[in-house]
Design a protein around this motif. Structure first.
Motif, mmCIF file in Angstrom:
data_model
loop_
_atom_site.group_PDB
_atom_site.id
_atom_site.type_symbol
_atom_site.label_atom_id
_atom_site.label_comp_id
_atom_site.label_asym_id
_atom_site.label_seq_id
_atom_site.Cartn_x
_atom_site.Cartn_y
_atom_site.Cartn_z
ATOM 1 N N SER A 195 0.812 -1.209 -0.165
ATOM 2 C CA SER A 195 -0.052 0.063 -0.036
ATOM 3 C C SER A 195 0.778 1.343 0.147
ATOM 4 O O SER A 195 0.627 2.062 -0.716
ATOM 5 N N VAL A 196 1.942 1.350 0.786
ATOM 6 C CA VAL A 196 2.625 2.327 0.885
ATOM 7 C C VAL A 196 3.438 2.474 -0.413
ATOM 8 O O VAL A 196 3.792 3.673 -0.919
ATOM 9 N N TRP A 197 4.080 1.431 -0.832
ATOM 10 C CA TRP A 197 4.540 1.499 -2.459
ATOM 11 C C TRP A 197 3.414 2.310 -3.484
ATOM 12 O O TRP A 197 4.088 3.011 -4.105
ATOM 13 N N LEU A 199 1.042 4.124 -2.827
ATOM 14 C CA LEU A 199 0.929 5.583 -2.563
ATOM 15 C C LEU A 199 2.206 6.358 -3.025
ATOM 16 O O LEU A 199 1.998 7.466 -3.599
ATOM 17 N N SER A 200 3.149 5.767 -2.788
ATOM 18 C CA SER A 200 4.541 6.691 -3.034
ATOM 19 C C SER A 200 4.669 6.604 -4.829
ATOM 20 O O SER A 200 5.055 7.804 -5.242
ATOM 21 N N VAL A 201 4.322 5.737 -5.590
ATOM 22 C CA VAL A 201 4.271 5.808 -6.805
ATOM 23 C C VAL A 201 3.167 6.854 -7.297
ATOM 24 O O VAL A 201 3.439 7.691 -8.200
ATOM 25 N N ALA A 203 2.266 9.404 -5.509
ATOM 26 C CA ALA A 203 2.637 10.659 -5.069
ATOM 27 C C ALA A 203 3.869 11.177 -5.986
ATOM 28 O O ALA A 203 3.930 12.395 -6.056
ATOM 29 N N SER A 204 4.595 10.147 -6.706
ATOM 30 C CA SER A 204 5.765 10.911 -7.135
ATOM 31 C C SER A 204 5.269 11.162 -8.575
ATOM 32 O O SER A 204 6.045 11.915 -9.224
#
Length: 467
Positions: A195-197, A199-201, A203-204
């Motif tokens: 999930s964090v991965w 969201l990071s993608v 956000a990038s």
């Protein structure tokens, strides 16, 4: 626990050491025992650890080479196709196929592909990514990033035997030897990581959208510097001043006393030019104090010791092997550092002295004539001459920071050879060469006599013309 279970969880053996030297000695011992699947963990880089472990060069440079060549060929093929075949376009009058014009792009892609090859090749060769390592199960291993050094032997090594390895590591002097077992923590990646991965993608993408928006819109505001130090670098050139350091010098001098591992050669006699046996016999306290001062200097904790007094028992010999190679090195170093003042022949007629004499500088102290009998080894020992080169004398600055110890002794040997060349007795010449030397000396005297006669005749003619 069954034997198969033990074999499945046994990953190797790890030993702890408290000093770099003990770790290096252990690495050499394990290497000489024939183990090849080993590794060392240290809190800082250790010079010579690769050789001590017997680590062979990897194929990473070849991966970089192949990747770089691939980048070069990709750039050339791309530009040839684009500019010479698919869409022919004349730029600055250059031909469609202009290899010199293709160099910048080819260079950039060569560097880019080589960097990718180094980065991903390193990952592949090291088996990365690896989120855990069995050695992490040892609680004492945390000190590998602080003040301890660890040597690890992998159980997959063909020579590995638990009892034999434990005995071998025990012989190296390690106080702590432990078997590395399988980490029993779950191997599944926690779901929240996905999930964090994600969201990071997501956000990038936001910065990319901001950049794309800025490229298609106008703004009256000044440019926004995300990294101002990259646009306004405080870098300084050589010989410039800076407020970053207390001495306001941009160029940083070497740390006093820093010596690379394996390059500290010679005894205290070779480092100082002093006969410490004689000094200890006369004044043991002074000898110990001088040794401590030089040790503190090597550690960088104090300033270099002052130049010893005149009654110092200097070495009366050169403490290194004097051979043709040493004399050749001494001649080279003498020509670089000494000849500018003393001249190539050592007569004190170097270019600097000639210039100072011509300009009649009031504060200039002429350099010594190295052929003065006061500088011969009988009255000016080899150790004192070495100390003069090291610490300087009068207007001459010390060259300890510029000339290595071995090269300073090479200069001493070459100076003695120069002195001997000007005042050598005939009996030191081999018997078969004495006749040749005598003939050369007589020819030189005859030539000098003719020159003097010619000079006297020319002077007489000038005087006659003036009268």
């Amino acid at each position: 626990m069954s034997e198969s279970k033990v074999e499945a969880t046994d990953h190797g053996m790890v030993a702890e050491f408290t000093t770099v030297d003990s770790l290096l000695a252990a690495c050499r011992r394990v290497r000489d025992a024939g183990y090849i699947k080993t590794d060392a963990f240290t809190p800082f880089p250790v010079h010579g650890i690769d050789k001590a472990l017997g680590i062979k060069p990897t194929i990473l440079p070849w991966i970089c080479l192949v990747a770089g060549i691939t980048g070069t060929m990709t750039a050339l093929v791309m530009q040839i196709w684009m500019n010479s075949i698919d869409y022919q376009y004349i730029i600055s009058g250059k031909p469609f196929l202009s290899l010199p014009a293709f160099i910048p792009v080819a260079f950039e892609l060569t560097i880019l592909f080589a960097a990718f090859g180094a980065f991903f090749g390193m990952w592949a060769l090291n088996g990365l990514p690896k989120f855990s390592n069995p050695v992490f199960t040892d609680p004492r291993f945390d000190r590998a990033t602080d003040d301890r050094f660890f040597l690890y032997i992998d159980s997959s090594d063909e020579r590995y035997d638990e009892e034999g390895v434990r005995a071998l590591l025990g012989e190296t002097g390690s106080d702590y030897i432990n078997k590395v077992v399988e980490d029993e923590s779950p191997k599944q990646v926690p779901k929240f990581i996905y999930s964090v991965w994600a969201l990071s993608v997501a956000a990038s993408i936001i910065p990319l959208l901001c950049v794309l928006t800025m490229r298609v819109t106008n703004s009256s505001k000044p440019r926004f510097h995300i990294f101002p130090d990259m646009d306004f670098s405080p870098a300084r050139d050589a010989q410039q001043t800076t407020s970053l350091f207390g001495d306001n010098r941009a160029m940083r001098p070497d740390v006093p006393g820093t010596v690379a591992r394996g390059q500290l050669s010679g005894s205290m006699e070779a480092l100082t030019g002093i006969d410490f046996d004689a000094l200890t016999a006369v004044d043991p306290g002074a000898a110990a104090q001088l040794v401590a001062a030089y040790q503190d200097e090597a550690a960088g904790t104090t300033t270099p010791p002052a130049e010893p007094v005149d009654d110092t028992p200097w070495l009366d010999h050169i403490p290194v092997t004097v051979d043709e190679a040493l004399l050749a090195r001494g001649k080279q170093q003498f020509g670089i550092y000494c000849s500018v003042c003393h001249g190539m022949s050592g007569l004190g007629n170097g270019l600097v002295n000639q210039r100072a004499t011509e300009k009649q500088f009031d504060t200039w102290v002429p350099p010594s004539n190295l052929h003065d009998t006061a500088l011969y080894s009988e009255t000016y020992p080899d150790g004192k001459l070495f100390s003069t080169i090291t610490n300087g004398v009068r207007k001459m600055a010390g060259y300890a920071s510029q000339i290595e110890v071995q090269d300073r002794w090479a200069i001493v040997a070459y100076v003695r050879a120069l002195q001997l060349s000007q005042n050598a007795p005939l009996d030191v010449v081999p018997a078969e060469k004495q006749a040749e030397v005598k003939a050369a000396v007589e020819a030189a005297k005859e030539n000098l006599k003719r020159q003097e006669e010619a000079a006297a005749k020319a002077a007489a003619e000038r005087e006659k013309e003036q009268n």
